[in-house]
Design an enzyme around this catalytic site. Structure first.
Site, PDB file in Angstrom:
ATOM      1  N   ASN A   8      31.783  63.033  18.182  1.00 22.64           N
ATOM      2  CA  ASN A   8      30.457  62.418  18.093  1.00 22.64           C
ATOM      3  C   ASN A   8      29.427  63.542  18.034  1.00 22.64           C
ATOM      4  O   ASN A   8      29.094  64.134  19.055  1.00 22.64           O
ATOM      5  CB  ASN A   8      30.235  61.523  19.325  1.00 22.64           C
ATOM      6  CG  ASN A   8      28.861  60.869  19.308  1.00 22.64           C
ATOM      7  OD1 ASN A   8      28.162  60.913  18.291  1.00 22.64           O
ATOM      8  ND2 ASN A   8      28.467  60.270  20.421  1.00 22.64           N
ATOM      9  N   LYS A  10      26.346  63.343  17.425  1.00 16.40           N
ATOM     10  CA  LYS A  10      24.989  62.913  17.818  1.00 16.40           C
ATOM     11  C   LYS A  10      23.971  63.403  16.773  1.00 16.40           C
ATOM     12  O   LYS A  10      24.277  63.416  15.597  1.00 16.40           O
ATOM     13  CB  LYS A  10      24.652  63.428  19.209  1.00 16.40           C
ATOM     14  CG  LYS A  10      25.691  63.040  20.250  1.00 16.40           C
ATOM     15  CD  LYS A  10      25.328  63.578  21.600  1.00 16.40           C
ATOM     16  CE  LYS A  10      26.413  63.276  22.588  1.00 16.40           C
ATOM     17  NZ  LYS A  10      25.960  62.408  23.645  1.00 16.40           N
ATOM     18  N   HIS A  93      26.880  53.030  22.258  1.00 22.12           N
ATOM     19  CA  HIS A  93      26.863  54.291  23.014  1.00 22.12           C
ATOM     20  C   HIS A  93      25.751  54.210  24.065  1.00 22.12           C
ATOM     21  O   HIS A  93      24.698  53.624  23.819  1.00 22.12           O
ATOM     22  CB  HIS A  93      26.629  55.462  22.055  1.00 22.12           C
ATOM     23  CG  HIS A  93      26.860  56.793  22.693  1.00 22.12           C
ATOM     24  ND1 HIS A  93      25.929  57.398  23.502  1.00 22.12           N
ATOM     25  CD2 HIS A  93      27.933  57.620  22.672  1.00 22.12           C
ATOM     26  CE1 HIS A  93      26.422  58.543  23.946  1.00 22.12           C
ATOM     27  NE2 HIS A  93      27.642  58.704  23.451  1.00 22.12           N
ATOM     28  N   GLU A  95      23.618  56.262  25.024  1.00 24.31           N
ATOM     29  CA  GLU A  95      22.308  56.784  24.609  1.00 24.31           C
ATOM     30  C   GLU A  95      21.557  55.751  23.783  1.00 24.31           C
ATOM     31  O   GLU A  95      20.334  55.650  23.856  1.00 24.31           O
ATOM     32  CB  GLU A  95      22.497  58.098  23.835  1.00 24.31           C
ATOM     33  CG  GLU A  95      22.706  59.250  24.806  1.00 24.31           C
ATOM     34  CD  GLU A  95      23.536  60.387  24.267  1.00 24.31           C
ATOM     35  OE1 GLU A  95      23.508  60.646  23.048  1.00 24.31           O
ATOM     36  OE2 GLU A  95      24.224  61.043  25.077  1.00 24.31           O
ATOM     37  N   GLU A 165      33.272  55.487  28.644  1.00 28.37           N
ATOM     38  CA  GLU A 165      32.402  56.649  28.769  1.00 28.37           C
ATOM     39  C   GLU A 165      31.491  56.466  29.981  1.00 28.37           C
ATOM     40  O   GLU A 165      30.414  55.856  29.861  1.00 28.37           O
ATOM     41  CB  GLU A 165      31.539  56.799  27.515  1.00 28.37           C
ATOM     42  CG  GLU A 165      32.314  57.131  26.267  1.00 28.37           C
ATOM     43  CD  GLU A 165      31.517  58.044  25.343  1.00 28.37           C
ATOM     44  OE1 GLU A 165      32.023  59.112  25.031  1.00 28.37           O
ATOM     45  OE2 GLU A 165      30.387  57.698  24.979  1.00 28.37           O
ATOM     46  N   GLY A 171      27.631  64.475  28.654  1.00 30.92           N
ATOM     47  CA  GLY A 171      26.756  65.639  28.464  1.00 30.92           C
ATOM     48  C   GLY A 171      26.349  66.326  29.751  1.00 30.92           C
ATOM     49  O   GLY A 171      25.412  67.128  29.753  1.00 30.92           O
ATOM     50  N   SER A 211      32.061  64.664  28.846  1.00 29.64           N
ATOM     51  CA  SER A 211      32.303  66.063  29.236  1.00 29.64           C
ATOM     52  C   SER A 211      33.747  66.520  29.025  1.00 29.64           C
ATOM     53  O   SER A 211      34.284  67.284  29.826  1.00 29.64           O
ATOM     54  CB  SER A 211      31.856  66.302  30.683  1.00 29.64           C
ATOM     55  OG  SER A 211      30.445  66.175  30.774  1.00 29.64           O
TER      56      SER A 211
HETATM   57  C1  PEP Z   1      29.402  61.377  23.856  1.00 29.70           C
HETATM   58  O1  PEP Z   1      28.334  61.678  23.373  1.00 29.70           O
HETATM   59  O2  PEP Z   1      29.941  60.299  23.555  1.00 29.70           O
HETATM   60  C2  PEP Z   1      30.036  62.311  24.787  1.00 29.70           C
HETATM   61  C3  PEP Z   1      31.135  61.954  25.378  1.00 29.70           C
HETATM   62  O3  PEP Z   1      29.404  63.507  24.972  1.00 29.70           O
HETATM   63  P1  PEP Z   1      29.950  64.777  25.811  1.00 29.70           P
HETATM   64  O4  PEP Z   1      31.368  65.021  25.377  1.00 29.70           O
HETATM   65  O5  PEP Z   1      29.051  65.901  25.416  1.00 29.70           O
HETATM   66  O6  PEP Z   1      29.857  64.423  27.242  1.00 29.70           O
END
Ligand code: PEP
Length: 251
Positions: A8, A10, A93, A95, A165, A171, A211
């Site tokens: 992803n 982003k 997601h 976000e 998630e 993040g 992460s």
């Molecule tokens: C994400 O944006 O779905 C995500 C898991 O980000 P990160 O791996 O940076 O935590």
């Protein structure tokens, strides 16, 4: 079924040139993979430019609208995504839920529109830190899944993947412990079994995201029983992302 590693990106990288460079590096390095499906979800704009021909990479989008076309300024529809070679679309997601006020009802409409367009939805679910501390994660996740899948038939659920998630792990560098991910993984299967059947629940791919890096990636696949990973930050670092793919190939 193959393991699934989803990148992803982003709102990254900042230019098409950088996007092409990152994509081509991953493409070249993954030519010989066999056991892993790699999906790259770049910003919309880069989708038609990143050429998957001759590679093992599939394209995904990070969002979509629920109508096919019409007077909806700035929106991108599932048939449009299909026409530029997308196979997967991330939906719900955290976000998008938090920054763009996406609701479960909107997510449900998007999943149905993706099913109509024959695209695979990657439905993201997960609790916030506050919800976790209050011991509400089961309620939150079960609500998100039930509402997102409302009216989705037993046949169409095959076009849906669920990504767990935890919002507090995205993040932040604070990855969820594999044992915690395993608990949620089993809980998600239980919900799907109740909504559909045990057989469907066993087959539904569940991913972990939050992460993930080259050090912890395999723990989720080995210890949590996850079918794959949804990777944000580390998917922008070609060397690290490629290492995760090759480690995945070996399990
Ligand atoms: C994400 O944006 O779905 C995500 C898991 O980000 P990160 O791996 O940076 O935590």
């Amino acid at each position: 079924m193959k393991k699934l590693i989803v990148a992803n990106w982003k709102c990254n990288p900042k230019s098409l040139q950088e996007a092409k460079k990152l994509f081509d590096t991953i493409k070249k390095a993954t030519k010989s993979i066999k056991e892993t499906e790699v999906v790259i979800c770049p910003p919309f704009l880069y989708l038609p430019v990143l050429k998957t021909k001759g590679s093992k990479i599939k394209l995904g989008a990070q969002n979509c609208f629920w109508e096919e076309q019409g007077a909806f300024d700035g929106e991108i529809s599932p048939p449009m995504l299909k026409s530029v070679g997308c196979s997967y679309v991330i939906v719900g997601h955290s976000e998008r839920r938090r920054l763009f006020k996406e609701t479960d009802t909107m997510i449900n409409k998007k999943i149905k529109a993706l099913i109509r367009a024959n695209l695979i939805s990657i439905l993201c679910v997960g609790e916030t830190e506050e919800e976790k501390n209050k011991g509400k994660f089961t309620q939150v996740i079960s609500d998100q899944i039930k509402k997102a899948l409302k009216g989705v038939s037993r046949k169409d659920i095959q076009k849906v993947i669920i990504a767990y998630e935890p919002v507090w792990a995205i993040g932040t560098g604070r990855a969820c412990r594999p044992i915690e991910a395993q608990v949620v993984h089993l809980f998600i299967r239980k919900i799907i079994a109740r909504l559909y059947s045990r057989k469907i629940a066993e087959r539904l791919p569940i991913l972990y995201g939050g992460s993930v890096n080259q050090k912890n990636a395999l723990d989720y696949l080995k210890e949590s029983g996850m079918k794959g990973l949804l990777i944000g930050g580390a998917s922008l670092r070609a060397k690290e992302f490629i290492k995760i793919i090759y480690d995945t190939e070996r399990i």
